[in-house]
Design an enzyme around this catalytic site. Structure first.
Site, PDB file in Angstrom:
ATOM      1  N   GLU A 212       0.888  -1.174   0.000  1.00 61.39           N
ATOM      2  CA  GLU A 212       0.000   0.000   0.000  1.00 61.39           C
ATOM      3  C   GLU A 212       0.918   1.215   0.000  1.00 61.39           C
ATOM      4  OE1 GLU A 212      -3.306   0.146  -0.128  1.00 61.39           O
ATOM      5  OE2 GLU A 212      -3.750  -1.988   0.064  1.00 61.39           O
ATOM      6  N   CYS A 246      -1.908   9.458   2.309  1.00 59.41           N
ATOM      7  CA  CYS A 246      -1.476   8.845   1.047  1.00 59.41           C
ATOM      8  C   CYS A 246      -2.407   9.207  -0.116  1.00 59.41           C
ATOM      9  CB  CYS A 246      -1.403   7.336   1.199  1.00 59.41           C
ATOM     10  SG  CYS A 246      -2.950   6.607   1.752  1.00 59.41           S
TER      11      CYS A 246
HETATM   12  P1  NAD Z   1       8.224   4.467   5.019  1.00 57.08           P
HETATM   13  O1  NAD Z   1       8.217   3.672   3.775  1.00 57.08           O
HETATM   14  O2  NAD Z   1       9.406   5.310   5.312  1.00 57.08           O
HETATM   15  O3  NAD Z   1       8.044   3.515   6.312  1.00 57.08           O
HETATM   16  C1  NAD Z   1       7.046   2.518   6.407  1.00 57.08           C
HETATM   17  C2  NAD Z   1       7.535   1.381   7.285  1.00 57.08           C
HETATM   18  O4  NAD Z   1       8.701   0.807   6.709  1.00 57.08           O
HETATM   19  C3  NAD Z   1       7.915   1.807   8.699  1.00 57.08           C
HETATM   20  O5  NAD Z   1       7.458   0.825   9.602  1.00 57.08           O
HETATM   21  C4  NAD Z   1       9.429   1.870   8.674  1.00 57.08           C
HETATM   22  O6  NAD Z   1      10.018   1.548   9.909  1.00 57.08           O
HETATM   23  C5  NAD Z   1       9.784   0.803   7.646  1.00 57.08           C
HETATM   24  N1  NAD Z   1      11.015   1.109   6.913  1.00 57.08           N
HETATM   25  C6  NAD Z   1      11.502   2.329   6.578  1.00 57.08           C
HETATM   26  N2  NAD Z   1      12.642   2.207   5.881  1.00 57.08           N
HETATM   27  C7  NAD Z   1      12.893   0.885   5.785  1.00 57.08           C
HETATM   28  C8  NAD Z   1      13.944   0.117   5.192  1.00 57.08           C
HETATM   29  N3  NAD Z   1      14.966   0.702   4.558  1.00 57.08           N
HETATM   30  N4  NAD Z   1      13.882  -1.234   5.279  1.00 57.08           N
HETATM   31  C9  NAD Z   1      12.848  -1.839   5.904  1.00 57.08           C
HETATM   32  N5  NAD Z   1      11.842  -1.151   6.495  1.00 57.08           N
HETATM   33  C10 NAD Z   1      11.857   0.177   6.430  1.00 57.08           C
HETATM   34  O7  NAD Z   1       6.884   5.328   4.985  1.00 57.08           O
HETATM   35  P2  NAD Z   1       6.411   6.456   5.994  1.00 57.08           P
HETATM   36  O8  NAD Z   1       7.298   7.651   5.849  1.00 57.08           O
HETATM   37  O9  NAD Z   1       6.239   5.874   7.347  1.00 57.08           O
HETATM   38  O10 NAD Z   1       4.968   6.795   5.425  1.00 57.08           O
HETATM   39  C11 NAD Z   1       4.735   7.712   4.385  1.00 57.08           C
HETATM   40  C12 NAD Z   1       4.528   7.021   3.065  1.00 57.08           C
HETATM   41  O11 NAD Z   1       3.554   5.989   3.202  1.00 57.08           O
HETATM   42  C13 NAD Z   1       3.987   7.937   1.992  1.00 57.08           C
HETATM   43  O12 NAD Z   1       4.606   7.650   0.771  1.00 57.08           O
HETATM   44  C14 NAD Z   1       2.510   7.578   1.932  1.00 57.08           C
HETATM   45  O13 NAD Z   1       1.898   7.864   0.696  1.00 57.08           O
HETATM   46  C15 NAD Z   1       2.550   6.115   2.209  1.00 57.08           C
HETATM   47  N6  NAD Z   1       1.271   5.654   2.759  1.00 57.08           N
HETATM   48  C16 NAD Z   1       0.482   4.843   2.003  1.00 57.08           C
HETATM   49  C17 NAD Z   1      -0.751   4.459   2.485  1.00 57.08           C
HETATM   50  C18 NAD Z   1      -1.665   3.572   1.697  1.00 57.08           C
HETATM   51  O14 NAD Z   1      -2.597   3.036   2.288  1.00 57.08           O
HETATM   52  N7  NAD Z   1      -1.457   3.390   0.417  1.00 57.08           N
HETATM   53  C19 NAD Z   1      -1.157   4.889   3.748  1.00 57.08           C
HETATM   54  C20 NAD Z   1      -0.310   5.711   4.482  1.00 57.08           C
HETATM   55  C21 NAD Z   1       0.902   6.085   3.984  1.00 57.08           C
END
Ligand code: NAD
Length: 472
Positions: A212, A246
């Site tokens: 997602e 998002c």
């Molecule tokens: P992110 O991708 O930085 O982090 C998401 C998760 O991944 C966190 O639990 C984090 O600890 C983990 N993570 C981060 N870097 C990692 C790595 N290198 N290796 C493994 N795990 C890792 O996202 P965010 O900043 O927390 O959220 C914002 C993003 O999420 C935006 O792009 C937004 O559009 C998207 N989002 C999508 C939805 C949806 O339902 N489609 C909902 C909310 C947010």
């Protein structure tokens, strides 16, 4: 936790799953009810945690975190028995008297990785699907919303045995170690960049994965739409959670001759949302969520630096807040004709209260502009003309969206929610969550009372003639 501890936890869940305990529908219903009770108990603490992590107002916490979760649990409790029933499907004549069924079975041990923007909702909503489908689950909340993560740790460890539902905390290093384990299903919500890392880790074990993700979701305003209602809906969606959603409208495209009106109506809408106080003063934005951290604040600041700001954009660094802003980003035709290069604000997901305003002469140019980028997670078209609606919907691929509204498609759990291409893969919400966390096992039930000789060797000419008559 060390890699060894993760391994042991996954094994513990795998052993528990093999007992078959999670498969009984009554057990799943009881668990959902238990989860609901815990969610209600933690509501007041949740308001405090979300206030600490994001300065989220009680209204937004109730609506976007607790309200959404409770609605989803209620739906699952109400409909789970029906969803879990074996599904009858037709059987072709040549296979009769056999009959066919689809059996929904759990995958096993699932992993749920959550982001920070709706840190409660986006950890618990997938869990509801995992429980409904009969899986065990390990949740990893976002380290960037630590107060909510702590609340989730308390809620989950008080409510569940870790052999069934566990929660582990950590950032990149911990998640990397966790991802080395073999899961039966991974549900990730987060950025497209990290989504790729998750997909790679999942591929190592051929684990099915739902992603997602995010992206740039456009809002398009057709000519002659009632401007006030359209702009109020659009502005509300843009400013909820301070644009850190998002599916927030990332940018707007308006007809060139409506641009001036759009700007005035947008400013008036913001005025109505914050009826008291000076719009240049941070205290006016008390009910508006803040930017998650300094890093993102700086990122947003640099996104509007040097841009043609029509209105707003004042930065309140101490409070990590911004005055909403409209940015003049020119005409879509300029980008199509390569007269102008896209600035960063038109390239990366904004995730903040800034709205680039693009103009168009011809709706076909808008379609070309959107299609020149990655497939968006959402698209909002404000329009009352069927021909134009069909044109946009038939020519642009995106996750989902609304006609004459923004973000409200998420409120209907009969609609699967998910992205396409770079905005994600797979979907959930309501019944789709149950289906997503289930493997659909296809079964043909045959009988030993008949045995057609034609299907066996030797392949005689007569048998071939018979086949040719059947398959034509
Ligand atoms: P992110 O991708 O930085 O982090 C998401 C998760 O991944 C966190 O639990 C984090 O600890 C983990 N993570 C981060 N870097 C990692 C790595 N290198 N290796 C493994 N795990 C890792 O996202 P965010 O900043 O927390 O959220 C914002 C993003 O999420 C935006 O792009 C937004 O559009 C998207 N989002 C999508 C939805 C949806 O339902 N489609 C909902 C909310 C947010």
């Amino acid at each position: 936790m060390s890699e060894q501890q993760y391994r042991e936890l996954v094994q513990k869940q795998r052993d528990y799953f093999s007992t078959g305990a999670t498969r009984s529908v009554q057990f799943r219903l009881d668990t959902l009810k238990k989860l609901k009770a815990a969610v209600i108990v933690y509501q007041a603490k949740g308001v405090e945690a979300l206030q600490n992590d994001l300065a989220k107002s009680e209204f937004e916490t109730y609506l976007g975190e607790w309200g959404v979760v409770l609605t989803e649990i209620n739906t699952h409790i109400k409909r789970l028995k029906k969803w879990t029933r074996q599904k009858r499907v037709k059987t072709p004549m040549f296979l009769k008297p056999s009959y066919s069924r689809i059996i929904y079975e759990p995958y096993g041990v699932s992993l749920i990785l959550a982001p920070w923007n709706y840190p409660f909702q986006l950890a618990i909503l997938p869990l509801i699907g995992a429980i409904s489908a009969g899986n065990t689950a390990i949740i990893k909340p976002s380290e960037l919303a630590p107060h909510t993560a702590k609340l989730l740790v308390e809620l989950i460890s008080e409510t569940f045995d870790e052999a069934y539902v566990a929660i582990v905390e950590g950032g990149v290093a911990e998640t990397t170690a966790l991802l080395k384990q073999r899961f039966d299903f991974i549900f990730f919500t987060g950025s497209t960049h990290v989504g790729r890392i998750i997909a790679r880790a999942a591929a190592e074990h051929l684990t099915p994965v739902v992603l997602e993700l995010g992206g740039k979701s456009p809002a398009i305003l057709d000519r002659n739409i009632p401007m006030k209602v359209a702009v109020r809906r659009l502005a509300m969606a843009k400013l909820s959670n301070c644009g850190q959603v998002c599916v927030a409208p990332d940018y707007v495209v308006v007809a060139k001759d409506s641009k001036a009106e759009f700007i005035e109506v947008f400013k008036a809408a913001v005025r109505e949302f914050f009826p008291t106080g000076n719009l240049d003063d941070v205290t006016t934005y008390q009910t508006m969520t803040r930017i998650i951290n300094q890093k993102n604040f700086k990122r947003l600041q640099s996104l509007i630096e040097g841009e043609n700001i029509i209105w707003g954009g004042k930065a309140f660094e101490a409070e990590l807040k911004f005055q909403p802003a409209l940015i003049d980003s020119g005409d879509v035709a300029d980008y199509l004709n390569k007269k102008r290069q896209k600035a960063a604000i038109l390239e990366e997901e904004i995730f903040g209260p800034f709205l680039p305003v693009l103009t168009y002469e011809n709706i076909d140019d808008v379609i070309k502009y959107v299609n020149a980028g990655e497939k968006p997670l959402a698209l909002y078209f404000y329009c009352n003309h069927k021909t134009n609606i069909d044109k946009v919907l038939n020519n642009i691929s995106f996750g989902g969206g609304c006609i004459n509204d923004s973000m409200m498609h998420l409120a209907n759990d009969h609609l699967p929610f998910g992205g396409v291409g770079q905005s994600g893969q797979g979907a959930y919400h309501g019944k789709t969550s149950f289906l997503t966390f289930s493997h659909a096992k296809s079964m043909l039930y045959s009988t030993t009372r008949f045995d057609l000789a034609v299907k066996y060797m030797p392949y005689t000419a007569k048998k071939l003639d018979f086949l040719k008559k059947i398959f034509k």
